[in-house]
Design a protein around this motif. Structure first.
Motif, PDB file in Angstrom:
ATOM      1  N   SER A  90       0.842  -1.200   0.000  1.00 41.39           N
ATOM      2  CA  SER A  90       0.000   0.000   0.000  1.00 41.39           C
ATOM      3  C   SER A  90       0.877   1.251   0.000  1.00 41.39           C
ATOM      4  O   SER A  90       1.948   1.277   0.624  1.00 41.39           O
ATOM      5  CB  SER A  90      -0.902   0.009   1.236  1.00 41.39           C
ATOM      6  OG  SER A  90      -1.764  -1.113   1.222  1.00 41.39           O
ATOM      7  N   ASP A  91       0.410   2.284  -0.685  1.00 40.20           N
ATOM      8  CA  ASP A  91       1.162   3.543  -0.779  1.00 40.20           C
ATOM      9  C   ASP A  91       1.507   4.066   0.607  1.00 40.20           C
ATOM     10  O   ASP A  91       0.639   4.154   1.487  1.00 40.20           O
ATOM     11  CB  ASP A  91       0.352   4.599  -1.534  1.00 40.20           C
ATOM     12  CG  ASP A  91       0.243   4.298  -3.019  1.00 40.20           C
ATOM     13  OD1 ASP A  91       1.076   3.521  -3.534  1.00 40.20           O
ATOM     14  OD2 ASP A  91      -0.681   4.832  -3.662  1.00 40.20           O
ATOM     15  N   GLY A  92       2.766   4.414   0.795  1.00 41.54           N
ATOM     16  CA  GLY A  92       3.229   5.001   2.037  1.00 41.54           C
ATOM     17  C   GLY A  92       3.372   4.036   3.199  1.00 41.54           C
ATOM     18  O   GLY A  92       3.619   4.468   4.327  1.00 41.54           O
ATOM     19  N   LYS A  93       3.219   2.738   2.948  1.00 40.35           N
ATOM     20  CA  LYS A  93       3.234   1.756   4.035  1.00 40.35           C
ATOM     21  C   LYS A  93       4.454   0.841   4.024  1.00 40.35           C
ATOM     22  O   LYS A  93       4.539  -0.081   4.821  1.00 40.35           O
ATOM     23  CB  LYS A  93       1.965   0.891   3.976  1.00 40.35           C
ATOM     24  CG  LYS A  93       0.687   1.668   4.165  1.00 40.35           C
ATOM     25  CD  LYS A  93       0.594   2.233   5.560  1.00 40.35           C
ATOM     26  CE  LYS A  93      -0.734   2.918   5.806  1.00 40.35           C
ATOM     27  NZ  LYS A  93      -0.830   3.442   7.156  1.00 40.35           N
ATOM     28  N   LEU A  94       5.419   1.102   3.155  1.00 44.19           N
ATOM     29  CA  LEU A  94       6.551   0.186   3.006  1.00 44.19           C
ATOM     30  C   LEU A  94       7.333   0.015   4.304  1.00 44.19           C
ATOM     31  O   LEU A  94       7.626  -1.114   4.708  1.00 44.19           O
ATOM     32  CB  LEU A  94       7.482   0.642   1.879  1.00 44.19           C
ATOM     33  CG  LEU A  94       8.718  -0.241   1.657  1.00 44.19           C
ATOM     34  CD1 LEU A  94       8.316  -1.664   1.308  1.00 44.19           C
ATOM     35  CD2 LEU A  94       9.595   0.373   0.561  1.00 44.19           C
ATOM     36  N   GLU A  95       7.682   1.087   4.964  1.00 45.44           N
ATOM     37  CA  GLU A  95       8.510   0.956   6.177  1.00 45.44           C
ATOM     38  C   GLU A  95       7.757   0.264   7.303  1.00 45.44           C
ATOM     39  O   GLU A  95       8.334  -0.550   8.030  1.00 45.44           O
ATOM     40  CB  GLU A  95       9.056   2.313   6.610  1.00 45.44           C
ATOM     41  CG  GLU A  95      10.126   2.852   5.665  1.00 45.44           C
ATOM     42  CD  GLU A  95      11.202   1.831   5.295  1.00 45.44           C
ATOM     43  OE1 GLU A  95      11.760   1.169   6.205  1.00 45.44           O
ATOM     44  OE2 GLU A  95      11.492   1.684   4.088  1.00 45.44           O
ATOM     45  N   GLU A  96       6.466   0.557   7.447  1.00 47.71           N
ATOM     46  CA  GLU A  96       5.661  -0.146   8.454  1.00 47.71           C
ATOM     47  C   GLU A  96       5.569  -1.633   8.123  1.00 47.71           C
ATOM     48  O   GLU A  96       5.633  -2.477   9.024  1.00 47.71           O
ATOM     49  CB  GLU A  96       4.268   0.461   8.533  1.00 47.71           C
ATOM     50  CG  GLU A  96       4.239   1.849   9.136  1.00 47.71           C
ATOM     51  CD  GLU A  96       2.867   2.474   9.021  1.00 47.71           C
ATOM     52  OE1 GLU A  96       2.121   2.427  10.018  1.00 47.71           O
ATOM     53  OE2 GLU A  96       2.553   2.998   7.918  1.00 47.71           O
ATOM     54  N   LEU A  97       5.425  -1.949   6.830  1.00 48.69           N
ATOM     55  CA  LEU A  97       5.363  -3.340   6.409  1.00 48.69           C
ATOM     56  C   LEU A  97       6.688  -4.045   6.665  1.00 48.69           C
ATOM     57  O   LEU A  97       6.713  -5.168   7.171  1.00 48.69           O
ATOM     58  CB  LEU A  97       4.986  -3.433   4.929  1.00 48.69           C
ATOM     59  CG  LEU A  97       4.938  -4.838   4.340  1.00 48.69           C
ATOM     60  CD1 LEU A  97       3.952  -5.735   5.090  1.00 48.69           C
ATOM     61  CD2 LEU A  97       4.587  -4.768   2.863  1.00 48.69           C
ATOM     62  N   ARG A  98       7.785  -3.395   6.342  1.00 44.95           N
ATOM     63  CA  ARG A  98       9.103  -3.991   6.607  1.00 44.95           C
ATOM     64  C   ARG A  98       9.255  -4.333   8.094  1.00 44.95           C
ATOM     65  O   ARG A  98       9.721  -5.409   8.450  1.00 44.95           O
ATOM     66  CB  ARG A  98      10.222  -3.055   6.164  1.00 44.95           C
ATOM     67  CG  ARG A  98      10.440  -2.984   4.671  1.00 44.95           C
ATOM     68  CD  ARG A  98      11.635  -2.058   4.378  1.00 44.95           C
ATOM     69  NE  ARG A  98      11.837  -1.856   2.971  1.00 44.95           N
ATOM     70  CZ  ARG A  98      12.575  -2.651   2.188  1.00 44.95           C
ATOM     71  NH1 ARG A  98      13.171  -3.687   2.680  1.00 44.95           N
ATOM     72  NH2 ARG A  98      12.707  -2.367   0.906  1.00 44.95           N
ATOM     73  N   SER A  99       8.852  -3.443   8.949  1.00 39.61           N
ATOM     74  CA  SER A  99       8.929  -3.668  10.392  1.00 39.61           C
ATOM     75  C   SER A  99       8.036  -4.836  10.816  1.00 39.61           C
ATOM     76  O   SER A  99       8.454  -5.715  11.575  1.00 39.61           O
ATOM     77  CB  SER A  99       8.528  -2.398  11.140  1.00 39.61           C
ATOM     78  OG  SER A  99       8.554  -2.611  12.519  1.00 39.61           O
ATOM     79  N   ALA A 100       6.805  -4.852  10.316  1.00 46.11           N
ATOM     80  CA  ALA A 100       5.871  -5.939  10.648  1.00 46.11           C
ATOM     81  C   ALA A 100       6.400  -7.287  10.168  1.00 46.11           C
ATOM     82  O   ALA A 100       6.271  -8.300  10.875  1.00 46.11           O
ATOM     83  CB  ALA A 100       4.496  -5.656  10.041  1.00 46.11           C
ATOM     84  N   MET A 101       7.020  -7.306   9.003  1.00 46.07           N
ATOM     85  CA  MET A 101       7.534  -8.569   8.465  1.00 46.07           C
ATOM     86  C   MET A 101       8.778  -9.022   9.224  1.00 46.07           C
ATOM     87  O   MET A 101       8.985 -10.224   9.402  1.00 46.07           O
ATOM     88  CB  MET A 101       7.794  -8.452   6.964  1.00 46.07           C
ATOM     89  CG  MET A 101       6.529  -8.224   6.138  1.00 46.07           C
ATOM     90  SD  MET A 101       5.166  -9.383   6.504  1.00 46.07           S
ATOM     91  CE  MET A 101       5.873 -10.919   5.902  1.00 46.07           C
ATOM     92  N   ARG A 102       9.606  -8.081   9.695  1.00 45.48           N
ATOM     93  CA  ARG A 102      10.744  -8.470  10.550  1.00 45.48           C
ATOM     94  C   ARG A 102      10.221  -9.174  11.806  1.00 45.48           C
ATOM     95  O   ARG A 102      10.754 -10.202  12.219  1.00 45.48           O
ATOM     96  CB  ARG A 102      11.573  -7.242  10.936  1.00 45.48           C
ATOM     97  CG  ARG A 102      12.656  -6.891   9.948  1.00 45.48           C
ATOM     98  CD  ARG A 102      13.632  -5.859  10.494  1.00 45.48           C
ATOM     99  NE  ARG A 102      13.008  -4.574  10.785  1.00 45.48           N
ATOM    100  CZ  ARG A 102      12.797  -3.616   9.895  1.00 45.48           C
ATOM    101  NH1 ARG A 102      13.179  -3.771   8.644  1.00 45.48           N
ATOM    102  NH2 ARG A 102      12.225  -2.480  10.254  1.00 45.48           N
TER     103      ARG A 102
END
Length: 129
Positions: A14-26
């Motif tokens: 989702s737009d603007g959510k890459l860093e939050e997604l990276r953290s959640a996936m870690r």
């Protein structure tokens, strides 16, 4: 014939959510590593532009994938706010019940499809057979 199962899912970030997604996936990878000793591989990939995420995991058998769905399953819905789930491709033989659970996951996280591909023939140099 092998019982290995390779699972690959793909999502649009989702737009603007890459860093939050990276953290959640870690956090999810750390959880899987700590709680799923039977899983053979669990890897998260992002496209060069960060617009796509691919998750690949490998299991020695269906029981391992079922365990993953049971143990890590509650961790999946919160990730849905960061992605639009596109597809699940599974390589190996699965029960109808497990296919249904994967379809539920796909519909919870987006509108993606689930495709199961059964082994026709291959070479297995990973197992001790």
């Amino acid at each position: 014939m092998t019982d290995f199962i390779v699972y690959i899912d793909q999502s649009t970030v989702s737009d603007g959510k890459l860093e939050e997604l990276r953290s959640a996936m870690r956090e999810l990878v750390d959880f899987v590593e700590a709680n799923e000793p039977e899983i053979l591989a669990y890897d998260v990939y992002f496209s060069a532009d960060g617009s796509q995420m691919t998750v690949m995991h490998m299991h020695a058998n269906q029981d391992s994938l079922e365990f993953h769905m049971e143990v890590a399953g509650p961790k999946f819905p919160p990730i849905g706010e960061f992605i639009e789930f596109d597809s699940i491709d599974v390589y190996g033989r699965l029960s109808e019940d497990l296919i249904e659970r994967l379809n539920d996951k796909a519909s919870t996280l987006g509108s993606g499809r689930v495709s199961v591909h059964e082994l026709h023939r291959g070479v297995d140099r990973v197992s001790n057979n």
